[in-house]
Design a protein around this motif. Structure first.
Motif, PDB file in Angstrom:
ATOM      1  N   LEU A  34       0.802  -1.211   0.000  1.00  0.00           N
ATOM      2  CA  LEU A  34       0.000   0.000   0.000  1.00  0.00           C
ATOM      3  C   LEU A  34       0.845   1.276   0.000  1.00  0.00           C
ATOM      4  O   LEU A  34       0.493   2.256  -0.654  1.00  0.00           O
ATOM      5  N   MET A  38       0.777   4.349  -2.524  1.00  0.00           N
ATOM      6  CA  MET A  38       0.612   5.688  -1.954  1.00  0.00           C
ATOM      7  C   MET A  38       1.720   6.619  -2.441  1.00  0.00           C
ATOM      8  O   MET A  38       1.471   7.750  -2.841  1.00  0.00           O
ATOM      9  N   HIS A  53      -9.133  -5.505   1.009  1.00  0.00           N
ATOM     10  CA  HIS A  53      -9.704  -4.853   2.195  1.00  0.00           C
ATOM     11  C   HIS A  53      -9.943  -3.364   1.961  1.00  0.00           C
ATOM     12  O   HIS A  53      -9.494  -2.783   0.972  1.00  0.00           O
ATOM     13  N   LYS A  54     -10.624  -2.764   2.924  1.00  0.00           N
ATOM     14  CA  LYS A  54     -11.156  -1.419   2.762  1.00  0.00           C
ATOM     15  C   LYS A  54     -10.096  -0.328   2.534  1.00  0.00           C
ATOM     16  O   LYS A  54     -10.361   0.688   1.900  1.00  0.00           O
ATOM     17  N   ASN A  55      -8.889  -0.571   3.055  1.00  0.00           N
ATOM     18  CA  ASN A  55      -7.841   0.435   2.910  1.00  0.00           C
ATOM     19  C   ASN A  55      -7.455   0.668   1.455  1.00  0.00           C
ATOM     20  O   ASN A  55      -6.909   1.712   1.104  1.00  0.00           O
ATOM     21  N   ALA A  58      -9.409   3.584   0.471  1.00  0.00           N
ATOM     22  CA  ALA A  58      -8.894   4.821   1.062  1.00  0.00           C
ATOM     23  C   ALA A  58      -7.770   5.355   0.182  1.00  0.00           C
ATOM     24  O   ALA A  58      -7.712   6.550  -0.126  1.00  0.00           O
ATOM     25  N   ILE A  59      -6.906   4.447  -0.252  1.00  0.00           N
ATOM     26  CA  ILE A  59      -5.780   4.863  -1.088  1.00  0.00           C
ATOM     27  C   ILE A  59      -6.257   5.290  -2.476  1.00  0.00           C
ATOM     28  O   ILE A  59      -5.847   6.330  -2.991  1.00  0.00           O
ATOM     29  N   SER A  61      -8.996   6.540  -3.323  1.00  0.00           N
ATOM     30  CA  SER A  61      -9.653   7.833  -3.211  1.00  0.00           C
ATOM     31  C   SER A  61      -8.647   8.955  -2.961  1.00  0.00           C
ATOM     32  O   SER A  61      -8.680   9.997  -3.618  1.00  0.00           O
ATOM     33  N   LEU A  62      -7.726   8.740  -2.022  1.00  0.00           N
ATOM     34  CA  LEU A  62      -6.726   9.778  -1.716  1.00  0.00           C
ATOM     35  C   LEU A  62      -5.858  10.091  -2.934  1.00  0.00           C
ATOM     36  O   LEU A  62      -5.437  11.227  -3.134  1.00  0.00           O
ATOM     37  N   LYS A  63      -5.602   9.066  -3.763  1.00  0.00           N
ATOM     38  CA  LYS A  63      -4.742   9.249  -4.934  1.00  0.00           C
ATOM     39  C   LYS A  63      -5.537   9.586  -6.195  1.00  0.00           C
ATOM     40  O   LYS A  63      -4.949   9.717  -7.266  1.00  0.00           O
ATOM     41  N   ASP A  64      -6.861   9.655  -6.089  1.00  0.00           N
ATOM     42  CA  ASP A  64      -7.720   9.897  -7.258  1.00  0.00           C
ATOM     43  C   ASP A  64      -7.423   8.930  -8.399  1.00  0.00           C
ATOM     44  O   ASP A  64      -7.271   9.329  -9.563  1.00  0.00           O
TER      45      ASP A  64
END
Lengths: 110, 136
Positions: A34, A38, A53-55, A58-59, A61-64
């Motif tokens: 991850l 990132m 998994h859910k993370n 998160a990545i 989305s944060l990285k578009d």
């Protein structure tokens, strides 16, 4: 090329985040670490991984990122798919392994 | 402008939430996209470090005309040897955390590579404070 074009051309499964199928794919990144994604993936790329998994979302989305492609018949966890729907970032699936599907993707979007 | 977020150690389902709030705030302020990208990488890695290693923590975000300052304060085991922890590939993460794709020993070097300023203070048995500053 849009996410939906890749889904069609490579016969991928769409697990979630259908509203994001019109996102533009600018390239790809292949990794199961991850922090690697990132640190090094970039906006608009399609992420090829076996992490479910859910993370992952998160990545993404944060990285578009434009979409996440799960290899080897992996399916997203329920809360991963849920967040994909909320973010509008599709999670796709394939029976192919990372090597094979990445080769095909590279031919399509290089 | 000041914001605070509470982080619960071990709760990976919430990991990244504070960083996504930071991203939203910076976007609303029309901060340069390249700076947002670097800030998000640094903030996320530092947030995940609290989730992976500490019992709990607080993230504070302060923004003024010149800089973005993120301070991450945790109660946790602390870092014995910060220089060693900064080495790429070094990690003390559990097997469970590694199976998720975390704990590859890339987090702190990701922060260092993307932050304009990075300060780490740690006390073994008490906790760690990470301060990240970005210039606008």
């Amino acid at each position: 090329m849009k996410v939906k074009d890749i889904v069609h051309l490579l016969d991928l499964t769409v697990y979630s985040g259908e509203q994001g199928l019109d996102r533009e794919v600018t390239g790809g990144y292949v990794s199961d670490l991850l922090s690697d994604v990132m640190g090094r993936a970039d906006t608009g790329q399609l992420w090829v991984t076996l992490q479910t998994h859910k993370n992952v979302m998160a990545i993404a989305s944060l990285k578009d990122l434009s979409a996440v492609l799960l290899v080897n018949k992996q399916k997203p966890d329920a809360n991963t798919a849920e967040q994909s729907n909320e973010e509008g970032i599709p999670i796709l699936g394939t029976t192919m392994g990372a090597f094979e599907v990445t080769g095909k993707l590279y031919e399509l979007i290089r | 402008m000041h914001h605070e977020y509470n982080i619960v150690g071990g709760d990976f389902t919430r990991a990244g939430y504070a960083s996504s709030q930071v991203k939203k705030i910076l976007r609303n302020l029309d901060v340069d996209t390249a700076i947002i990208k670097r800030t998000v990488i640094a903030a996320y890695e530092a947030e995940v470090n609290i989730v992976a290693h500490a019992y709990n923590g607080i993230i504070t975000l302060d923004i003024d005309a010149d800089s973005i300052r993120i301070v991450l304060d945790d109660m946790g085991p602390g870092i014995e040897d910060i220089e060693q922890a900064m080495q790429e590939g070094y990690s003390t993460a559990s097997d469970k955390v590694r199976e998720m794709g975390f704990g590859a020993g890339m987090g702190l070097s990701n922060i260092k590579r993307n932050a304009d300023e990075l300060r780490i203070n740690s006390e073994v048995g008490r906790g760690t404070q990470v301060e990240i500053v970005m210039y606008r």
